[in-house]
Scaffold this motif. Structure first.
Motif, short mmCIF file in Angstrom:
data_model
loop_
_atom_site.label_atom_id
_atom_site.label_comp_id
_atom_site.label_asym_id
_atom_site.label_seq_id
_atom_site.Cartn_x
_atom_site.Cartn_y
_atom_site.Cartn_z
N PRO A 72 6.88 8.66 5.02
CA PRO A 72 7.86 7.67 6.29
C PRO A 72 7.26 7.28 6.94
O PRO A 72 7.56 5.91 7.77
CB PRO A 72 8.12 9.54 6.57
CG PRO A 72 7.79 10.47 5.71
CD PRO A 72 6.56 9.89 4.88
N LEU A 73 5.76 7.23 7.62
CA LEU A 73 5.24 6.46 9.09
C LEU A 73 4.82 5.32 8.37
O LEU A 73 5.00 3.86 9.36
CB LEU A 73 3.89 7.24 9.07
CG LEU A 73 2.37 6.51 10.20
CD1 LEU A 73 4.23 6.35 11.61
CD2 LEU A 73 2.20 7.58 10.55
N ALA A 74 4.40 4.77 6.95
CA ALA A 74 4.28 3.56 6.86
C ALA A 74 5.41 2.99 6.06
O ALA A 74 5.58 1.31 7.01
CB ALA A 74 4.11 3.59 5.07
N LEU A 75 6.65 3.60 5.94
CA LEU A 75 7.91 2.97 6.48
C LEU A 75 8.12 2.13 7.46
O LEU A 75 8.99 1.01 7.98
CB LEU A 75 8.95 3.49 5.58
CG LEU A 75 8.72 3.28 4.03
CD1 LEU A 75 9.95 4.24 3.31
CD2 LEU A 75 9.13 1.86 3.13
N VAL A 76 8.27 2.88 8.69
CA VAL A 76 8.88 3.46 10.39
C VAL A 76 7.78 2.30 10.35
O VAL A 76 8.06 1.55 11.19
CB VAL A 76 8.14 4.68 11.01
CG1 VAL A 76 8.59 4.46 12.31
CG2 VAL A 76 9.49 5.43 10.36
N THR A 77 6.32 2.17 9.96
CA THR A 77 5.21 1.06 10.87
C THR A 77 5.86 -0.16 10.20
O THR A 77 5.40 -1.10 10.92
CB THR A 77 4.02 1.42 10.04
OG1 THR A 77 3.61 2.87 10.66
CG2 THR A 77 3.25 0.15 11.11
N TYR A 78 6.32 -0.42 8.82
CA TYR A 78 7.25 -1.61 8.94
C TYR A 78 8.14 -2.15 8.90
O TYR A 78 8.07 -3.87 9.94
CB TYR A 78 6.97 -1.42 6.95
CG TYR A 78 7.62 -2.80 6.27
CD1 TYR A 78 7.33 -3.64 5.91
CD2 TYR A 78 9.35 -2.92 6.63
CE1 TYR A 78 7.65 -5.00 5.58
CE2 TYR A 78 9.89 -4.76 5.69
CZ TYR A 78 9.16 -4.56 5.54
OH TYR A 78 9.72 -5.92 5.06
N LEU A 79 9.00 -1.52 9.99
CA LEU A 79 9.59 -1.77 10.24
C LEU A 79 10.19 -2.11 11.93
O LEU A 79 10.16 -3.10 11.95
CB LEU A 79 11.22 -0.81 10.12
CG LEU A 79 12.18 -0.47 8.56
CD1 LEU A 79 12.80 0.87 8.90
CD2 LEU A 79 12.35 -1.58 8.69
#
Length: 168
Positions: free
Chosen positions: A100-107
């Motif tokens: 989840p942190l990777a996807l939030v960071t992407y956004l």
């Protein structure tokens, strides 16, 4: 394609490599296409159990009485239990969960900031949380195409439309 250290996408290069390593490229495509995704088994069974137990402890303190997550019949309310990050170290683990942190960071970028960490404590029956946008905190519609906020929701109990699942 090998992701290089291209100057034009400095912040994106590393996060995309991480997303690929975590096997989340399909989730990223879903996020881009639909605005949400589901990371199956995002939490280990052990971490799921720890989070559920910690939330129950905090919720019981908040309500002033014991709760039975599997058989609760008395609590029909909907309450937001805030500031979980300060209540138990397991909540920090949930925020730093790699997928989840990777996807939030992407956004939101490498310098995203945690705004809140809480739990919507909902009992059987009663009203649910009304459909709303967390983006709307002063931002007039139409919303900008670039993400301004991102939410991560962990399902720690049975999650169906009949018993009050997240609506998108």
């Amino acid at each position: 394609m090998e992701i290089q250290d291209w100057a034009a996408t400095q912040e994106l290069n590393e996060i995309y490599r991480q997303i690929r390593t975590l096997g989340l490229e399909t989730n990223l495509a879903e996020l881009e296409a639909f605005g949400f995704t589901i990371i199956e088994d995002a939490l280990s069974p052990g971490l799921t159990k720890e989070l559920r137990e910690a939330i129950l402890r905090v919720a019981e303190d908040f309500l002033g009485r014991p709760l039975d997550a599997d058989n609760e019949a008395e609590y029909e309310g909907l309450r937001f239990v805030p500031y979980l990050i300060f209540r138990d170290p397991v909540f920090k683990q949930s925020v730093l969960n790699p997928g989840p942190l990777a996807l939030v960071t992407y956004l939101l970028g490498q310098h995203c900031v945690l705004s809140s960490l809480g739990c919507h404590l909902k009992g059987p029956g009663g009203r649910g949380l009304l459909l709303h946008s967390d983006q709307a905190n002063g931002t007039p519609q139409p919303f900008p195409p670039a993400s301004q906020t991102a939410n991560c929701n962990y399902a720690l109990t049975d999650y169906t439309e009949e018993n009050g699942a997240l609506a998108i």
